[in-house]
Design a protein around this motif. Structure first.
Motif, PDB file in Angstrom:
ATOM      1  N   LYS A  36       0.855  -1.188   0.000  1.00 19.51           N
ATOM      2  CA  LYS A  36       0.000   0.000   0.000  1.00 19.51           C
ATOM      3  C   LYS A  36       0.891   1.237   0.000  1.00 19.51           C
ATOM      4  CE  LYS A  36      -3.610  -2.403   2.396  1.00 19.51           C
ATOM      5  NZ  LYS A  36      -4.398  -2.597   3.576  1.00 19.51           N
ATOM      6  N   TRP A  37       0.312   2.339  -0.475  1.00 19.64           N
ATOM      7  CA  TRP A  37       1.086   3.583  -0.549  1.00 19.64           C
ATOM      8  C   TRP A  37       1.705   3.940   0.794  1.00 19.64           C
ATOM      9  CZ3 TRP A  37       2.604   5.562  -4.934  1.00 19.64           C
ATOM     10  CH2 TRP A  37       1.853   5.348  -6.096  1.00 19.64           C
ATOM     11  N   ARG A  38       0.922   3.865   1.846  1.00 14.82           N
ATOM     12  CA  ARG A  38       1.402   4.274   3.173  1.00 14.82           C
ATOM     13  C   ARG A  38       2.448   3.320   3.746  1.00 14.82           C
ATOM     14  NH1 ARG A  38      -2.063   8.283   5.570  1.00 14.82           N
ATOM     15  NH2 ARG A  38      -3.855   8.633   4.235  1.00 14.82           N
ATOM     16  N   ALA A  39       2.574   2.133   3.159  1.00 13.74           N
ATOM     17  CA  ALA A  39       3.549   1.148   3.637  1.00 13.74           C
ATOM     18  C   ALA A  39       4.808   1.121   2.777  1.00 13.74           C
ATOM     19  CB  ALA A  39       2.899  -0.237   3.663  1.00 13.74           C
ATOM     20  N   MET A  40       5.024   2.177   2.008  1.00 15.13           N
ATOM     21  CA  MET A  40       6.200   2.237   1.141  1.00 15.13           C
ATOM     22  C   MET A  40       7.472   2.253   1.995  1.00 15.13           C
ATOM     23  SD  MET A  40       6.895   4.787  -1.997  1.00 15.13           S
ATOM     24  CE  MET A  40       5.454   4.088  -2.747  1.00 15.13           C
ATOM     25  N   PRO A  41       8.509   1.493   1.594  1.00 15.79           N
ATOM     26  CA  PRO A  41       9.753   1.452   2.377  1.00 15.79           C
ATOM     27  C   PRO A  41      10.328   2.849   2.622  1.00 15.79           C
ATOM     28  CG  PRO A  41       9.784  -0.220   0.661  1.00 15.79           C
ATOM     29  CD  PRO A  41       8.563   0.624   0.413  1.00 15.79           C
ATOM     30  N   ALA A  42      10.964   3.001   3.753  1.00 13.82           N
ATOM     31  CA  ALA A  42      11.463   4.307   4.195  1.00 13.82           C
ATOM     32  C   ALA A  42      12.611   4.834   3.348  1.00 13.82           C
ATOM     33  CB  ALA A  42      11.901   4.226   5.660  1.00 13.82           C
ATOM     34  N   ASP A  43      13.280   3.978   2.562  1.00 19.37           N
ATOM     35  CA  ASP A  43      14.408   4.464   1.767  1.00 19.37           C
ATOM     36  C   ASP A  43      13.957   5.201   0.506  1.00 19.37           C
ATOM     37  OD1 ASP A  43      13.523   1.937   1.030  1.00 19.37           O
ATOM     38  OD2 ASP A  43      15.440   1.326   0.190  1.00 19.37           O
ATOM     39  N   PHE A  44      12.647   5.283   0.265  1.00 18.62           N
ATOM     40  CA  PHE A  44      12.105   6.084  -0.828  1.00 18.62           C
ATOM     41  C   PHE A  44      11.590   7.396  -0.274  1.00 18.62           C
ATOM     42  CE2 PHE A  44      11.384   1.752  -2.597  1.00 18.62           C
ATOM     43  CZ  PHE A  44      12.231   1.875  -3.675  1.00 18.62           C
ATOM     44  N   SER A  45      11.218   8.285  -1.151  1.00 22.58           N
ATOM     45  CA  SER A  45      10.601   9.552  -0.727  1.00 22.58           C
ATOM     46  C   SER A  45       9.319   9.241   0.039  1.00 22.58           C
ATOM     47  CB  SER A  45      10.269  10.409  -1.940  1.00 22.58           C
ATOM     48  OG  SER A  45      11.440  10.745  -2.641  1.00 22.58           O
ATOM     49  N   PRO A  46       8.813  10.221   0.803  1.00 19.87           N
ATOM     50  CA  PRO A  46       7.557   9.988   1.530  1.00 19.87           C
ATOM     51  C   PRO A  46       6.445   9.540   0.582  1.00 19.87           C
ATOM     52  CG  PRO A  46       8.571  12.035   2.228  1.00 19.87           C
ATOM     53  CD  PRO A  46       9.365  11.541   1.055  1.00 19.87           C
TER      54      PRO A  46
END
Length: 175
Positions: free
Chosen positions: A14-24
């Motif tokens: 899901k969008w909100r679960a995108m890995p932290a090494d990417f942009s918000p």
């Protein structure tokens, strides 16, 4: 941004679960939404296809292609208004109709309920494909596309729809 979107699609997150090494996630989503709304995803795809064709020693635009469909079962959460029963394959679900060039690169895709016939879907899909790919002159299809569709393609689209049998053939394919 493109890597973040590819990661999201590849992993089904899901969008909100995108890995932290990417942009918000909200910034990535804003880029994706802008690209989608301006049809830039299709533009990226088309440019990449042309580049791959040229690197393979082919013309950037295809002169021939292949059309086929595949019925797939739909999960119970898929609305009944978007699925149907394909009596030939005995599948309750959806059908994806695909046109590819002779390298197997995607030219067009359409998803319908499984009860939509190949010829009916092909008429719509081939009309769209010939409008986007003006050099396309020949499309191979299996026996599910026989009948008046062959004449329609020739008369309305200036496109030869060649029906091939299930037997293997030898020879080289045109552009």
């Amino acid at each position: 941004m493109l890597d973040a979107i590819r990661c999201l699609v590849d992993n089904g997150t899901k969008w909100r679960a995108m890995p932290a090494d990417f942009s918000p996630w909200d910034r990535v989503y804003a880029f994706f939404r802008r690209w989608r709304n301006h049809d830039l995803v299709r533009e990226f795809h088309d440019r990449l296809r042309r580049l791959v064709r040229e690197r393979a020693g082919r013309d950037s635009e295809p002169g021939a292609g292949v059309i086929d469909s595949q019925a797939v079962k739909a999960d119970a959460v898929v609305g009944s208004d978007s699925r149907g029963f394909d009596g030939g394959k005995l599948i309750n679900g959806r059908k994806r109709h695909v046109v590819v060039d002779t390298l197997g690169l995607l030219l067009a895709v359409m998803v319908t309920a499984a009860d939509v016939g190949d010829r009916a879907a092909a008429q719509v899909l081939l009309t769209q494909v010939t409008a986007a790919h003006h050099l396309l002159a020949l499309v191979w299809a299996d026996g599910g596309y026989t009948g008046s569709l062959v004449e329609y393609c020739l008369a309305a689209l200036a496109l030869v729809l060649a029906i091939v049998s299930g037997e293997s053939s030898s020879g080289s394919s045109p552009t």
